[in-house]
Design an enzyme around this catalytic site. Structure first.
Site, PDB file in Angstrom:
ATOM      1  N   SER A 159       7.538  11.056 -16.559  1.00  0.00           N
ATOM      2  CA  SER A 159       6.485  11.410 -15.610  1.00  0.00           C
ATOM      3  C   SER A 159       5.672  12.560 -16.186  1.00  0.00           C
ATOM      4  O   SER A 159       6.093  13.237 -17.137  1.00  0.00           O
ATOM      5  CB  SER A 159       7.131  11.850 -14.291  1.00  0.00           C
ATOM      6  OG  SER A 159       6.221  12.485 -13.418  1.00  0.00           O
ATOM      7  N   TYR A 172      12.931  16.505  -8.880  1.00  0.00           N
ATOM      8  CA  TYR A 172      12.295  15.439  -9.655  1.00  0.00           C
ATOM      9  C   TYR A 172      11.891  15.931 -11.048  1.00  0.00           C
ATOM     10  O   TYR A 172      12.142  15.263 -12.053  1.00  0.00           O
ATOM     11  CB  TYR A 172      11.076  14.942  -8.878  1.00  0.00           C
ATOM     12  CG  TYR A 172      10.357  13.753  -9.474  1.00  0.00           C
ATOM     13  CD1 TYR A 172      10.832  12.458  -9.269  1.00  0.00           C
ATOM     14  CD2 TYR A 172       9.188  13.920 -10.212  1.00  0.00           C
ATOM     15  CE1 TYR A 172      10.163  11.363  -9.790  1.00  0.00           C
ATOM     16  CE2 TYR A 172       8.513  12.830 -10.732  1.00  0.00           C
ATOM     17  CZ  TYR A 172       9.000  11.555 -10.527  1.00  0.00           C
ATOM     18  OH  TYR A 172       8.336  10.475 -11.041  1.00  0.00           O
TER      19      TYR A 172
END
Length: 280
Positions: A159, A172
């Site tokens: 990501s 995350y």
């Protein structure tokens, strides 16, 4: 491109919808047969953010892959369960013949808390799925991948949060940084086998994980029920190309390239597909 993956078999996690589905379809169109898994059920800490995929979603991925003319073996499996994941891969290889490509795509996303206020359950769920689940994904297929010989590819979906320390997204971001470290280890371990390992780093993708009211509220907290239209300018401001949500097919294009022999000497790379969002 059609035929570039002819005779290959790809194992894809989180394949029921979103990026996982587009990865499966793109690799199938390029000639690969698919082993597809997804949890197809709830994760407690994700409730209130977005709905998780269903069995019907995975069935639709199966239908679409079969429409390409390729074969697919699909199982409802939690990447936190290494034994079940290994069984699914073993069954897929028994039916399809080999394993040449692993796409570790499964992941969840929760956000919005100050780091010291992140619920322990939310922290552990993200680490267990987004980080340990990637290790499980590789471990479940490793013997088959190495046994297939040179030319294999492991592709891990990280990501923008694998590059940057995004505020209020601690769990995350930590997991997405962690899988970059795992990728680097595997690139060194598997290089002698002729197997390449890379991470892909998308920005905000046009999927249910990002396009939901909880995410819109993060950017437009002054609104009671913000819509995608309300939040779009804020999302677009995250990258210099002024693109709010990147179509998942563009991530799948990168997956297909890294899976192919065209990227034969590309290993240990961190490839952004983010509209320039990671540019310092």
């Amino acid at each position: 491109m059609p035929g570039t993956l002819e005779g290959k078999v790809a194992f894809i996690t989180g394949a029921a919808r979103g990026q996982g589905r587009t990865h499966a379809l793109r690799l199938a169109r390029d000639g690969a047969d698919i082993i597809a898994v997804d949890l197809c059920g709830p994760v407690e800490s994700v409730k209130g953010f977005y709905d998780m995929p269903t069995s019907e979603d995975l069935d639709e991925t199966v239908r679409l892959v079969k429409e390409t003319g390729r074969r697919i073996v699909a199982r409802e499996v939690d990447v936190r369960d290494l034994d079940a994941l290994t069984k699914a891969v073993d069954e897929g290889v028994a039916e399809l013949g080999s394993l040449n490509i692993i796409v570790a795509n499964a992941g969840i996303f929760t956000f919005g808390q100050d780091t010291h206020k992140v619920p322990q359950t939310a922290w552990h769920d993200i680490q267990d799925i987004n980080l340990t689940g990637v290790w499980h994904t590789y471990a479940a297929g490793a013997e088959h991948l190495i046994g297939a010989g040179k030319g294999g590819s492991v592709i891990i979906i990280s990501s923008l949060a694998g590059f940057k320390g995004l505020a209020n997204v601690a769990a995350y971001t930590s997991a997405k940084h962690g899988i970059v470290g795992l990728m680097k280890v595997l690139a060194n371990e598997l290089g002698p086998h002729g197997i390449r390992v890379n991470t892909i780093h998308p920005n905000s993708i046009d999927t249910e994980m990002v396009k939901n009211q909880a995410a819109y509220k993060l950017f437009r907290p002054e609104l009671d029920e913000p819509t995608a239209e309300d939040a779009e300018p804020a999302f677009a401001s995250l990258n210099p190309m002024d693109k709010a949500w990147i179509e998942p097919e563009h991530v799948s294009n990168a997956v297909a390239w890294l899976a192919s022999d065209e990227a034969y000497y590309v290993s240990g790379a961190q490839l952004p597909v983010d509209g320039g969002a990671s540019v310092a």
